[in-house]
Design a protein around this motif. Structure first.
Motif, PDB file in Angstrom:
ATOM      1  N   ASN A   1     -11.718  -3.298   3.379  1.00 53.83           N
ATOM      2  CA  ASN A   1     -11.284  -2.744   4.665  1.00 53.83           C
ATOM      3  C   ASN A   1     -11.679  -1.275   4.749  1.00 53.83           C
ATOM      4  O   ASN A   1     -11.305  -0.472   3.903  1.00 53.83           O
ATOM      5  CB  ASN A   1      -9.761  -2.873   4.809  1.00 53.83           C
TER       6      ASN A   1
ATOM      7  N   MET B   1      -3.964   1.021   5.214  1.00 57.36           N
ATOM      8  CA  MET B   1      -4.131  -0.421   5.002  1.00 57.36           C
ATOM      9  C   MET B   1      -5.457  -0.685   4.291  1.00 57.36           C
ATOM     10  O   MET B   1      -6.492  -0.137   4.658  1.00 57.36           O
ATOM     11  CB  MET B   1      -4.106  -1.155   6.346  1.00 57.36           C
ATOM     12  N   GLN B   2      -5.410  -1.518   3.262  1.00 54.32           N
ATOM     13  CA  GLN B   2      -6.612  -1.913   2.540  1.00 54.32           C
ATOM     14  C   GLN B   2      -6.662  -3.429   2.407  1.00 54.32           C
ATOM     15  O   GLN B   2      -5.729  -4.124   2.820  1.00 54.32           O
ATOM     16  CB  GLN B   2      -6.649  -1.254   1.159  1.00 54.32           C
ATOM     17  N   SER B   3      -7.745  -3.929   1.848  1.00 58.02           N
ATOM     18  CA  SER B   3      -7.916  -5.368   1.702  1.00 58.02           C
ATOM     19  C   SER B   3      -8.223  -5.709   0.248  1.00 58.02           C
ATOM     20  O   SER B   3      -9.172  -5.182  -0.327  1.00 58.02           O
ATOM     21  CB  SER B   3      -9.046  -5.864   2.614  1.00 58.02           C
TER      22      SER B   3
ATOM     23  N   GLN C   1      -9.386 -12.900   0.576  1.00 57.07           N
ATOM     24  CA  GLN C   1      -8.867 -11.538   0.721  1.00 57.07           C
ATOM     25  C   GLN C   1      -7.567 -11.526   1.512  1.00 57.07           C
ATOM     26  O   GLN C   1      -7.319 -12.390   2.344  1.00 57.07           O
ATOM     27  CB  GLN C   1      -9.916 -10.645   1.389  1.00 57.07           C
ATOM     28  N   LYS C   2      -6.744 -10.522   1.201  1.00 58.02           N
ATOM     29  CA  LYS C   2      -5.508 -10.303   1.949  1.00 58.02           C
ATOM     30  C   LYS C   2      -5.282  -8.805   2.087  1.00 58.02           C
ATOM     31  O   LYS C   2      -5.647  -8.028   1.201  1.00 58.02           O
ATOM     32  CB  LYS C   2      -4.314 -10.948   1.249  1.00 58.02           C
ATOM     33  N   TYR C   3      -4.651  -8.421   3.190  1.00 59.12           N
ATOM     34  CA  TYR C   3      -4.435  -7.001   3.451  1.00 59.12           C
ATOM     35  C   TYR C   3      -3.221  -6.479   2.680  1.00 59.12           C
ATOM     36  O   TYR C   3      -2.244  -7.196   2.450  1.00 59.12           O
ATOM     37  CB  TYR C   3      -4.241  -6.759   4.941  1.00 59.12           C
TER      38      TYR C   3
ATOM     39  N   ASN D   1     -12.018  -3.381  -2.352  1.00 58.34           N
ATOM     40  CA  ASN D   1     -11.391  -3.177  -1.047  1.00 58.34           C
ATOM     41  C   ASN D   1     -12.443  -3.442   0.017  1.00 58.34           C
ATOM     42  O   ASN D   1     -13.510  -2.839   0.004  1.00 58.34           O
ATOM     43  CB  ASN D   1     -10.871  -1.743  -0.931  1.00 58.34           C
TER      44      ASN D   1
ATOM     45  N   MET E   1      -0.477  -3.418   3.095  1.00 63.15           N
ATOM     46  CA  MET E   1       0.003  -2.528   4.150  1.00 63.15           C
ATOM     47  C   MET E   1       1.236  -1.771   3.682  1.00 63.15           C
ATOM     48  O   MET E   1       2.076  -2.330   2.968  1.00 63.15           O
ATOM     49  CB  MET E   1       0.332  -3.341   5.409  1.00 63.15           C
TER      50      MET E   1
ATOM     51  N   SER F   1       0.839  -1.192   0.000  1.00 57.36           N
ATOM     52  CA  SER F   1       0.000   0.000   0.000  1.00 57.36           C
ATOM     53  C   SER F   1       0.874   1.241   0.000  1.00 57.36           C
ATOM     54  O   SER F   1       1.956   1.256   0.597  1.00 57.36           O
ATOM     55  CB  SER F   1      -0.924   0.011   1.227  1.00 57.36           C
TER      56      SER F   1
END
Length: 329
Positions: free
Chosen positions: A205, A167-169, A178-180, A203, A182, A163
């Protein structure tokens, strides 16, 4: 009993529909199928537990209800049953084990190339999330796209994700979990699409009011179509400059953009020592969302207004910098 049944009937649709993306149950690749199988396995056990609990609840309420002949009944004092305590302690332990083993095995398997594709060379795509857009970099092909990503069908794709801001997903429900993403860190995810098709990613998150529209398209193409797209982009797409890229990272919504180079030439946001590109003054209390393209796709538009909402001067510069030749798919 009548009131209880009415309450359960009213709650059932909410329990089924709340937070559920039904695309998950129509997997379009081996990664998504593994996750769907795990979800179905978990649902079977949950339904079993619910059926037993509600069955026992109904039986106990009915059997020990108050009746005219037992209003003055006082049950005798009894010591607990060792056998029953072992049973109602052991059963939850067995259920947890039945859920844990396949979950752990699936999670570890998802970190590797999908089964059946071990001999096929994966392509690598770097994913950079920013408020509120997705940037995809193809280092081997020398291509960068914004808010869409093209991949060849039946080919493992390794997404290396980071990122540039919050932080997004990263989630493509039809293709995987899904995975973050960062800042100053990198996560990885393998995805495979069985057949050509268009799949929506998003996204998931919460990171400001703009996150809900932070979506992108994954277009799975035949290998021939993918190769042709790569050649077209290399021939016609404009170059991305560092100044222009810094403008892209400001908190806005954008349409689709395509470039014949990548920002990895001057910055990799996964590097712990990389420069930070946050713009807190533009959030206005997390309420700033910028503006969007009027068109759904700026595919080959001549003068798309890429970055709006930062004043007339910057908007004018953006039009000059983002001239024609932007490709969708």
């Amino acid at each position: 009993m009548k009131k209880m049944l009415l309450s359960l009937t009213a709650l059932l649709p909410l329990m089924v529909l709340s937070g559920c993306n039904m695309v998950v149950f129509e997997p379009q690749g081996p990664v998504a199928r593994s996750i769907t199988e795990l979800i179905n396995w978990s649902l079977i056990w949950m339904l079993l537990v619910v059926a037993v609990v509600f069955g026992l609840f109904g039986y106990i309420v009915w059997k020990y209800r108050e009746r005219p002949e037992n209003k003055d009944y006082e049950p005798p004092e009894e010591h607990g049953s060792t056998l029953l305590e072992i049973i109602w302690t052991g059963i939850p332990i067995l259920i947890v084990i039945a859920l844990t083993i396949p979950t752990v095995k699936t999670l570890y398997a998802l970190e590797e190339t999908p089964k059946g594709y071990e001999e096929k060379e994966p392509i690598t795509i770097h994913v950079t999330s920013a408020d509120w857009k997705w940037i995809f970099s193809y280092p081997e092909e020398g291509i960068e796209t914004v808010n869409y990503v093209n991949i060849p069908e039946d080919t493992p794709v390794l997404f290396k994700m980071t990122s540039a801001s919050t932080m997004q997903s990263f989630w493509v429900p039809a293709l995987g979990g899904q995975k973050y993403t960062m800042p100053k860190m990198e996560t990885e995810m393998y995805l495979v699409a069985d057949n050509p098709g268009s799949y929506e990613g998003q996204n998931t998150n919460f990171n400001g009011r703009g996150y809900a529209d932070m979506k992108f398209e994954v277009l799975a193409q035949t290998q021939e179509d993918f190769d042709q797209w790569v050649d077209d982009v290399k021939e016609t797409a404009p170059k991305l400059t560092e100044k222009e890229y810094e403008g892209l990272l400001k908190p806005t919504h954008l349409g689709r953009l395509t470039y014949s180079n990548t920002h990895l030439e001057w910055v990799n946001h996964a590097d712990p020592n990389s420069k930070a590109y946050t713009n807190p003054e533009l959030y206005r209390g997390h309420g700033y969302q910028g503006k969007t393209f009027e068109e759904d796709d700026n595919y080959k538009n001549e003068n798309p207004n890429v970055i709006e909402g930062h004043g007339e001067e910057e908007s004018h510069d953006s039009q000059e910098n983002h001239g024609g030749g932007h490709h969708g798919h």
